[in-house]
Design an enzyme around this catalytic site. Structure first.
Site, mmCIF file in Angstrom:
data_model
loop_
_atom_site.group_PDB
_atom_site.id
_atom_site.type_symbol
_atom_site.label_atom_id
_atom_site.label_comp_id
_atom_site.label_asym_id
_atom_site.label_seq_id
_atom_site.Cartn_x
_atom_site.Cartn_y
_atom_site.Cartn_z
ATOM 1 N N ARG A 18 -12.389 -13.550 -27.149
ATOM 2 C CA ARG A 18 -11.262 -14.110 -26.331
ATOM 3 C C ARG A 18 -11.869 -14.668 -24.839
ATOM 4 N NH1 ARG A 18 -5.856 -15.075 -28.545
ATOM 5 N NH2 ARG A 18 -5.535 -15.958 -26.725
ATOM 6 N N HIS A 43 -24.206 0.426 -26.236
ATOM 7 C CA HIS A 43 -25.761 -0.191 -26.612
ATOM 8 C C HIS A 43 -25.890 -1.559 -26.349
ATOM 9 C CE1 HIS A 43 -28.660 -0.075 -30.257
ATOM 10 N NE2 HIS A 43 -29.133 -0.946 -29.455
ATOM 11 N N GLU A 70 -27.765 3.365 -25.508
ATOM 12 C CA GLU A 70 -28.672 3.238 -26.288
ATOM 13 C C GLU A 70 -29.390 1.842 -26.291
ATOM 14 O OE1 GLU A 70 -26.376 5.833 -29.765
ATOM 15 O OE2 GLU A 70 -26.526 3.585 -29.937
ATOM 16 N N THR A 100 -26.606 -4.312 -36.445
ATOM 17 C CA THR A 100 -26.275 -3.133 -35.811
ATOM 18 C C THR A 100 -27.650 -2.496 -36.177
ATOM 19 O OG1 THR A 100 -24.860 -1.294 -35.979
ATOM 20 C CG2 THR A 100 -25.320 -2.331 -38.202
ATOM 21 N N HIS A 190 -24.047 6.910 -36.826
ATOM 22 C CA HIS A 190 -24.200 5.492 -37.632
ATOM 23 C C HIS A 190 -23.112 5.828 -39.063
ATOM 24 C CE1 HIS A 190 -25.947 1.403 -37.957
ATOM 25 N NE2 HIS A 190 -25.477 1.557 -39.038
ATOM 26 N N ASP A 191 -22.094 5.271 -38.993
ATOM 27 C CA ASP A 191 -21.277 5.177 -39.814
ATOM 28 C C ASP A 191 -20.495 6.592 -40.298
ATOM 29 O OD1 ASP A 191 -21.536 2.547 -40.531
ATOM 30 O OD2 ASP A 191 -22.970 2.802 -42.307
ATOM 31 N N GLY A 213 -18.665 4.947 -33.086
ATOM 32 C CA GLY A 213 -17.800 3.944 -32.538
ATOM 33 C C GLY A 213 -17.088 3.080 -33.481
ATOM 34 N N HIS A 214 -17.843 2.358 -34.541
ATOM 35 C CA HIS A 214 -17.362 1.410 -35.293
ATOM 36 C C HIS A 214 -16.114 1.842 -36.069
ATOM 37 C CE1 HIS A 214 -16.928 -2.079 -37.835
ATOM 38 N NE2 HIS A 214 -16.864 -1.287 -38.895
#
Length: 237
Positions: A18, A43, A70, A100, A190-191, A213-214
């Protein structure tokens, strides 16, 4: 205890959708630390589609825990890291247009290049980590680059764990043991999520740090950032 480093890239993605400065990545980093996170990870990518290079400069001023940057060690990235001198630089071979990170380094093929980059980073007092797949030959190659740590790429584990296949942890256990024997510290990311992190922690020895993170941001949409961070800290004890 394994340290939790919160990757705030997704916060920047939401802000950028936004324009303006909502949510404020600097304030989220402060809050994550206040809620118990032991590190902040970013990252930045060349197109600055989420974390911007200026965000990195702003965050350097306020992060009081470990600051981990990263990225693919192209010149622009290395210039930023050498300018800011974070606690840790994690080298990731992501393609410019990758959504990613989706693969670790071939530490045999790129050994000389990694040695050169890592040597420069360490001369500047920056701890180095290499993003790698859980393969013994790759771990051995990582040790020969002079890196301080590896970051195990955990997408495959997370995928198979979600299908009920707990045997997928074995390569990570074996590679962590090998890395420790070779004098490398062990990070992972990662995941990883609240659903799989405790199992991963229990079966991967010598785990120093996870970068999440995600999943953490998605979980926080339902349960709140403070609650989710505290749940991770409990599972990482």
């Amino acid at each position: 205890m394994t340290k939790l480093s919160v990757n705030i890239n997704k916060i920047a993605t939401l802000r950028n959708a936004r324009g303006g400065n909502m949510p404020n990545v600097v304030q989220v980093a402060k809050d994550a630390e206040r809620f118990g996170a032991q590190g902040i990870t970013i990252h930045p990518r060349p197109d600055e589609r989420h974390i911007r290079y200026e965000d990195a400069r702003d965050l350097k001023k306020i992060v009081t825990t470990e600051f981990n940057i990263e990225g693919n060690p192209i010149d622009k990235f290395l210039d930023l890291v050498l300018e800011l001198k974070p606690t840790q630089a994690t080298l990731v071979p992501d393609a410019v247009n990758a959504i990613t990170s989706n693969a670790g380094w071939d530490t045999q093929k790129h050994k000389d290049y990694l040695k050169e980059v890592i040597s420069e980073l360490k001369r500047n007092g920056i701890r180095t980590s290499i993003f790698v797949d859980p393969t013994p030959a790759i771990i051995e190659g990582a040790a020969e680059t002079g890196a301080d740590r590896i970051e195990l790429y955990t997408e495959e584990f997370a995928h198979y764990y979600s299908l009920g296949n707990k045997e997928a942890i074995h390569p990570y256990t074996q590679c962590a043991e090998l890395a420790h024997k070779l004098g490398l510290g062990i990070n992972a990311g990662h995941d990883l999520s609240l659903q799989n992190i405790q199992f991963f922690k229990e079966y991967v020895p010598h785990l120093l740090e996870v970068s999440i993170g995600h999943a953490l941001v998605c979980e926080a949409l339902y349960e709140g950032l403070e609650s989710v961070i505290k749940q991770y800290l409990i599972k990482l004890k």
